[in-house]
Design a protein around this motif. Structure first.
Motif, PDB file in Angstrom:
ATOM      1  N   PHE A  95       7.529   9.215 -11.216  1.00 39.71           N
ATOM      2  CA  PHE A  95       7.771   8.165 -10.237  1.00 39.71           C
ATOM      3  C   PHE A  95       9.117   8.283  -9.518  1.00 39.71           C
ATOM      4  CE2 PHE A  95       7.981   3.925  -8.467  1.00 39.71           C
ATOM      5  CZ  PHE A  95       6.665   3.707  -8.111  1.00 39.71           C
ATOM      6  N   ILE A 106      -3.740  -2.192  -2.876  1.00 35.21           N
ATOM      7  CA  ILE A 106      -3.203  -1.935  -1.531  1.00 35.21           C
ATOM      8  C   ILE A 106      -2.406  -0.630  -1.524  1.00 35.21           C
ATOM      9  CG2 ILE A 106      -1.543  -2.725   0.209  1.00 35.21           C
ATOM     10  CD1 ILE A 106      -2.288  -5.564  -0.446  1.00 35.21           C
ATOM     11  N   GLN A 107      -1.545  -0.485  -2.538  1.00 30.32           N
ATOM     12  CA  GLN A 107      -0.676   0.686  -2.546  1.00 30.32           C
ATOM     13  C   GLN A 107      -1.418   1.962  -2.929  1.00 30.32           C
ATOM     14  OE1 GLN A 107       2.366   1.035  -1.381  1.00 30.32           O
ATOM     15  NE2 GLN A 107       2.429  -1.102  -0.802  1.00 30.32           N
ATOM     16  N   PHE A 130       6.891  -3.272  -7.837  1.00 29.37           N
ATOM     17  CA  PHE A 130       7.219  -2.295  -6.797  1.00 29.37           C
ATOM     18  C   PHE A 130       6.225  -2.401  -5.644  1.00 29.37           C
ATOM     19  CE2 PHE A 130       6.651   1.874  -4.875  1.00 29.37           C
ATOM     20  CZ  PHE A 130       7.946   2.157  -4.485  1.00 29.37           C
ATOM     21  N   ALA A 131       4.930  -2.486  -5.980  1.00 26.04           N
ATOM     22  CA  ALA A 131       3.901  -2.556  -4.944  1.00 26.04           C
ATOM     23  C   ALA A 131       4.024  -3.841  -4.143  1.00 26.04           C
ATOM     24  CB  ALA A 131       2.513  -2.460  -5.581  1.00 26.04           C
ATOM     25  N   LEU A 132       4.362  -4.941  -4.839  1.00 27.29           N
ATOM     26  CA  LEU A 132       4.526  -6.231  -4.161  1.00 27.29           C
ATOM     27  C   LEU A 132       5.626  -6.155  -3.113  1.00 27.29           C
ATOM     28  CD1 LEU A 132       3.911  -9.394  -4.266  1.00 27.29           C
ATOM     29  CD2 LEU A 132       5.840  -9.507  -5.824  1.00 27.29           C
ATOM     30  N   VAL A 168      10.657   2.221 -12.692  1.00 25.06           N
ATOM     31  CA  VAL A 168       9.878   2.293 -11.462  1.00 25.06           C
ATOM     32  C   VAL A 168      10.319   1.258 -10.439  1.00 25.06           C
ATOM     33  CG1 VAL A 168       7.876   3.290 -12.602  1.00 25.06           C
ATOM     34  CG2 VAL A 168       8.014   0.840 -12.323  1.00 25.06           C
ATOM     35  N   THR A 196       7.120  -2.845   3.861  1.00 20.70           N
ATOM     36  CA  THR A 196       6.501  -1.957   4.859  1.00 20.70           C
ATOM     37  C   THR A 196       6.039  -2.753   6.061  1.00 20.70           C
ATOM     38  OG1 THR A 196       5.050  -1.611   2.970  1.00 20.70           O
ATOM     39  CG2 THR A 196       5.505   0.297   4.323  1.00 20.70           C
ATOM     40  N   ILE A 218       0.542   5.118  -8.435  1.00 18.86           N
ATOM     41  CA  ILE A 218       0.174   3.704  -8.496  1.00 18.86           C
ATOM     42  C   ILE A 218      -1.312   3.565  -8.805  1.00 18.86           C
ATOM     43  CG2 ILE A 218      -0.003   1.581  -7.136  1.00 18.86           C
ATOM     44  CD1 ILE A 218       2.608   2.304  -5.830  1.00 18.86           C
ATOM     45  N   PHE A 277      -2.173  -5.900  -5.251  1.00 21.77           N
ATOM     46  CA  PHE A 277      -1.098  -5.071  -4.708  1.00 21.77           C
ATOM     47  C   PHE A 277      -1.185  -3.626  -5.180  1.00 21.77           C
ATOM     48  CE2 PHE A 277       0.707  -9.250  -3.853  1.00 21.77           C
ATOM     49  CZ  PHE A 277       1.066  -9.064  -2.529  1.00 21.77           C
ATOM     50  N   LEU A 278      -1.645  -3.430  -6.413  1.00 25.53           N
ATOM     51  CA  LEU A 278      -1.840  -2.048  -6.859  1.00 25.53           C
ATOM     52  C   LEU A 278      -2.916  -1.386  -6.014  1.00 25.53           C
ATOM     53  CD1 LEU A 278      -1.596  -2.154 -10.761  1.00 25.53           C
ATOM     54  CD2 LEU A 278       0.136  -1.575  -9.083  1.00 25.53           C
ATOM     55  N   GLY A 294       7.114  -3.467  -2.028  1.00 32.70           N
ATOM     56  CA  GLY A 294       6.846  -2.360  -1.120  1.00 32.70           C
ATOM     57  C   GLY A 294       5.921  -2.782   0.006  1.00 32.70           C
ATOM     58  N   THR A 295       4.866  -3.521  -0.347  1.00 28.06           N
ATOM     59  CA  THR A 295       3.902  -3.939   0.665  1.00 28.06           C
ATOM     60  C   THR A 295       4.566  -4.818   1.718  1.00 28.06           C
ATOM     61  OG1 THR A 295       2.236  -3.917  -1.066  1.00 28.06           O
ATOM     62  CG2 THR A 295       1.637  -4.978   0.985  1.00 28.06           C
ATOM     63  N   PHE A 296       5.380  -5.788   1.265  1.00 30.80           N
ATOM     64  CA  PHE A 296       6.012  -6.687   2.239  1.00 30.80           C
ATOM     65  C   PHE A 296       7.105  -5.981   3.032  1.00 30.80           C
ATOM     66  CE2 PHE A 296       4.164 -10.008  -0.555  1.00 30.80           C
ATOM     67  CZ  PHE A 296       3.311 -10.512   0.405  1.00 30.80           C
ATOM     68  N   LEU A 333       4.967  -1.344 -11.815  1.00 27.77           N
ATOM     69  CA  LEU A 333       4.272  -0.868 -10.615  1.00 27.77           C
ATOM     70  C   LEU A 333       3.877  -2.039  -9.732  1.00 27.77           C
ATOM     71  CD1 LEU A 333       1.925   1.945 -11.963  1.00 27.77           C
ATOM     72  CD2 LEU A 333       3.988   2.199 -10.608  1.00 27.77           C
ATOM     73  N   PHE A 334       3.454  -3.139 -10.363  1.00 26.40           N
ATOM     74  CA  PHE A 334       3.067  -4.322  -9.595  1.00 26.40           C
ATOM     75  C   PHE A 334       4.246  -4.826  -8.768  1.00 26.40           C
ATOM     76  CE2 PHE A 334       3.656  -8.989  -9.920  1.00 26.40           C
ATOM     77  CZ  PHE A 334       2.864  -9.348  -8.841  1.00 26.40           C
ATOM     78  N   LYS A 348      12.949  -0.468  -4.279  1.00 20.94           N
ATOM     79  CA  LYS A 348      13.639  -0.227  -5.549  1.00 20.94           C
ATOM     80  C   LYS A 348      14.964  -0.960  -5.546  1.00 20.94           C
ATOM     81  CE  LYS A 348      11.624   4.019  -7.235  1.00 20.94           C
ATOM     82  NZ  LYS A 348      11.814   5.411  -7.574  1.00 20.94           N
ATOM     83  N   ILE A 361       9.257   1.542   2.150  1.00 24.25           N
ATOM     84  CA  ILE A 361       8.777   1.329   0.781  1.00 24.25           C
ATOM     85  C   ILE A 361       9.837   1.710  -0.253  1.00 24.25           C
ATOM     86  CG2 ILE A 361       7.659   3.578   0.527  1.00 24.25           C
ATOM     87  CD1 ILE A 361       5.371   1.809  -0.867  1.00 24.25           C
ATOM     88  N   GLY A 398      -2.688 -10.869  -8.232  1.00 21.88           N
ATOM     89  CA  GLY A 398      -1.755 -10.076  -7.439  1.00 21.88           C
ATOM     90  C   GLY A 398      -1.558  -8.684  -7.993  1.00 21.88           C
ATOM     91  N   VAL A 399      -1.523  -8.568  -9.318  1.00 22.99           N
ATOM     92  CA  VAL A 399      -1.358  -7.242  -9.922  1.00 22.99           C
ATOM     93  C   VAL A 399      -2.461  -6.325  -9.419  1.00 22.99           C
ATOM     94  CG1 VAL A 399      -1.393  -5.947 -12.070  1.00 22.99           C
ATOM     95  CG2 VAL A 399      -0.180  -8.111 -11.962  1.00 22.99           C
TER      96      VAL A 399
END
Lengths: 382, 319
Positions: free
Chosen positions: B278, B50-51, A208-210, A306, A216, B290, B47-48, A212-214, A205-206, A227, A223, B43-44
């Motif tokens: 997911f 943020i999302q 993906f979120a990393l 994920v 977006t 998330i 970013f979690l 995904g955030t950039f 998830l981290f 993947k 987002i 960061g974990v």
């Protein structure tokens, strides 16, 4: 405590030797209990019910062993025998799932690979349920395969290695050679410990979120394009780095201080000492630790699911599009068969074949790690 | 050289401190790698967070948008399910882990011990997805046991049959998933406990034996008390692993609404909820998944820190 005389055990009549069960008594009782349990089990159910017989044999074994030992050897020895048997049987029972799992993978995956070796060279691109139905009905060969997943596994794992090996090894060098006992060193050690405990799916998830955030930031709806293979590699790196740090650190600390001091005395700079003396001395351990880390992450499923999705086609591009790895292929085939219903057996066959390949891969990696540690070790380091 | 932290082996009495470029670069590189690890862990969380922000937004404005009608209503059953599966796995795995650790450290023939240790390590090497596949294939075999439990012990809530008075027909229940989970965490607890047992002072063991203690009495008087805190920290680490393990539950459990009964279909864990949903999730649903991942992260973080704290306390005491 030192002056209390030990009471003579029952029946020993003050002889120097206390009563003792004959040699091999434990085995005699165990075999006897199994035979009696089989007979009893057959009388009770009229059939050969293995779990019931095992249970009966276990209970019988303990009662007989305790009673016999108690009458001949006394209470303390009897307790000892029962405890020993309990501990031993816990080990034997724990082996049952291991053997069952390995056997089942071999029996269900082995024939598939032998009869349709093409599963190793084909992908799932263009696979239709009708092909699987034909196969299950015995009218066609097993089509489809997991070549794309093997490639995906190799690519993603390689990328994860490229990211995590330098970080892991350099961090270990920092901890051993530079940090001493300072606060930052302690903080890193603690956080590496914490990192070992991150659930693998959270690592996924981290990543993906990393990404995904950039992504977006570039494209508000982007987002989904997070993947891809590289996200999966980052996720695996989060899991791999702490293992590499831990193993490398342990090995570096074993390098004798004398070696370092000898080079300093010759006026060699510190970095050269590390690169030319410390690392070569420890190289076998470092490589073995890295191989163990690879073996650990190569079987990870959740973080890949994920981050890289489930691709059905061959994708060599780590930076775009879904990818498949062996673990996600196994999950996807088993849980979402190409042709649900009766013909799901075809997907299941492919899943077991992939499981066999994956297990062999992991075992080979573990073996390599052991051999590296054994044969590359510096001479006289024992 | 003065820039890099002075290690104990550094020659201090140099007449003129030499600053070498190579040293500077190398120490900076290693420091950067170390700091990157700190950043990753931060960061974990960041970013979690943020999302999962949209979920926090939705929770404050209109909780009805969220699955289950509100974040807490959604996450509570999942947390409970996660804890239940992990605790069952621990209850089953711990006695076996202690037994195996004792067997390999104190009872097995000395020559066999490394080989036996390797066999248990094999259990840890097998990928979790293969455990899932294996558990799924064998789950049906447990149905008669569950039926028996429901018929004879059904008055206990955890063995209660469902509304139709039956148990799961496929065996894909919480209990099956937890049992497979137990097998998966067994090697981790075993190897940790074994390390602790091997550290028992030899003299204490031999003193006990010399006083006439049987082997079991020696273990009870010397080995177990010495390893007590090590055992509890190993159990905590096993708990952390069980909480975050995804595949066994995602593949074996036929998930559903929360229920206390372990022998019927239903219940769900956080990790498995994420894994199962997911691939199809988008928009707010993605953020929800998330955000429960963040909850899982925090829970495992707390458990792991507690385990480390126990270890830290003992090492101080032990020395």
């Amino acid at each position: 405590m030192s002056n209390t005389t030990v009471k003579p055990e029952q029946g020993s009549k003050l002889s120097l030797r206390a009563g003792k069960l004959p040699k091999g008594a434990t085995w005699m009782v165990a075999i006897g209990s199994i035979i009696v349990a089989i007979v009893l089990g057959m009388l009770m159910t009229g059939g050969f019910n293995i779990p019931l017989i095992a249970l009966l044999a276990g209970v019988l074994n303990f009662i007989v062993l305790y009673a016999w030992s108690r009458t001949v050897e006394g209470k303390r020895k009897a307790t000892d025998r029962v405890a020993t048997t309990l501990v031993t049987s816990s080990f034997v029972i724990a082996l049952i799932p291991l053997i069952s799992l390995l056997w089942m993978t071999l029996v269900r995956g082995g024939p598939v690979i032998l009869e349709s070796p093409t599963v190793l060279s084909r992908t799932m691109e263009g696979m239709k349920g009708i092909y699987d139905q034909d196969y299950v009905a015995g009218e066609g060969e097993l089509l489809g395969g997991f070549y794309h997943s093997i490639i995906g596994t190799v690519l993603i794992t390689l990328a994860a290695c490229i990211i995590s090996i330098p970080i892991g090894v350099f961090t270990a060098i920092y901890l051993v050679e530079y940090a001493g006992r300072n606060t930052l060193g302690k903080a890193i050690t603690f956080l590496v410990d914490v990192m070992t405990g991150i659930p693998s799916i959270v690592a996924g998830l981290f990543a993906f979120a990393l990404f995904g955030t950039f992504l977006t930031l570039v494209d508000p709806g982007g987002i989904g394009s997070a993947k891809m293979g590289i996200s999966a590699a980052v996720a695996l790196s989060v899991l791999m780095v702490p293992i590499v740090v831990r193993n490398t650190e342990e090995i570096l600390r074993l390098v004798p201080m004398d070696l370092r001091e000898a080079t300093y005395a010759l006026g060699v700079p510190k970095w050269k000492t590390i690169v030319r003396i410390v690392l070569p001395t420890a190289i076998s351990g470092i490589l073995s630790g890295i191989t163990i880390a690879i073996a650990r992450v190569i079987g990870e499923t959740a973080p890949i699911m994920v981050t890289a999705g489930f691709a059905r086609n061959l994708n060599w591009d780590l930076f775009g599009g879904w990818m498949s790895t062996l673990p996600t292929f196994i999950y996807d085939s088993q849980m979402r068969p190409t042709s649900p219903g009766v013909a799901a057996a075809a997907s299941s066959d492919r899943a077991w074949a992939a499981a066999l390949v994956l297990i062999v891969l992991v075992m080979v990696l573990n073996l390599i790690a052991r051999l590296l540690a054994k044969y590359l070790a510096p001479k006289g380091a024992r | 050289m003065a820039t890099s932290a002075p290690a104990k082996s550094e020659p201090t009495a140099q007449s003129r401190p030499v600053v070498r470029i190579g040293d500077r670069v190398f120490s900076a590189l290693t420091l950067a790698a170390g700091i990157l690890i700190l950043l990753t862990l931060a960061g974990v969380a960041i970013f979690l967070l943020i999302q999962s922000w949209p979920v926090i937004g939705a929770q404050t404005t209109d909780p009805e948008q969220i699955t289950g009608g509100g974040f807490f209503k959604y996450v509570w059953p999942l947390i409970l399910g996660t804890l239940i599966s992990a605790v069952i796995a621990l209850i089953v795995a711990t006695p076996f882990a202690l037994g195996i650790a004792l067997f390999t450290s104190h009872m097995s023939p000395r020559r066999l011990a490394p080989f036996l240790g390797y066999t248990i390590d094999l259990l840890a090497a097998i990928p979790s997805v293969v455990y899932g596949l294996w558990g799924l294939a064998l789950a049906g075999n447990l149905v008669p046991v569950y039926r028996w439990l429901a018929e004879n012990l059904g008055w206990i809530p955890i063995f209660a049959p469902d509304a139709e008075g039956t148990v799961s027909q496929t065996g894909r229940t919480m209990l099956t998933a937890s049992l497979v989970l137990a097998i998966m965490i067994l090697p981790i607890i075993t190897s940790l406990v074994r390390e602790v047992f091997l550290q028992t002072p030899r003299l204490q063991e031999e003193a006990a034996l010399a006083l006439g203690a049987t082997r079991w009495e020696m273990i009870r008087m010397a080995v177990l008390p010495f390893g007590a805190s090590g055992i509890s920290s190993a159990i905590m680490l096993g708990l952390g692993r069980a909480l975050g393990e995804t595949m066994a539950v995602a593949m074996i459990l036929s998930s559903g609404a929360f229920t206390w009964s372990l022998v019927v279909t239903g219940n769900q864990t956080i990790a498995s909820e994420i894994a199962q949903n997911f691939p199809e999730a988008a928009g707010l649903r993605l953020s929800e998944l998330i955000s429960i991942g963040l909850v899982l992260f925090v829970i495992t973080l707390l458990v792991n820190m507690a385990a480390r704290a126990i270890v830290a306390r003992t090492t101080v005491k032990g020395n």
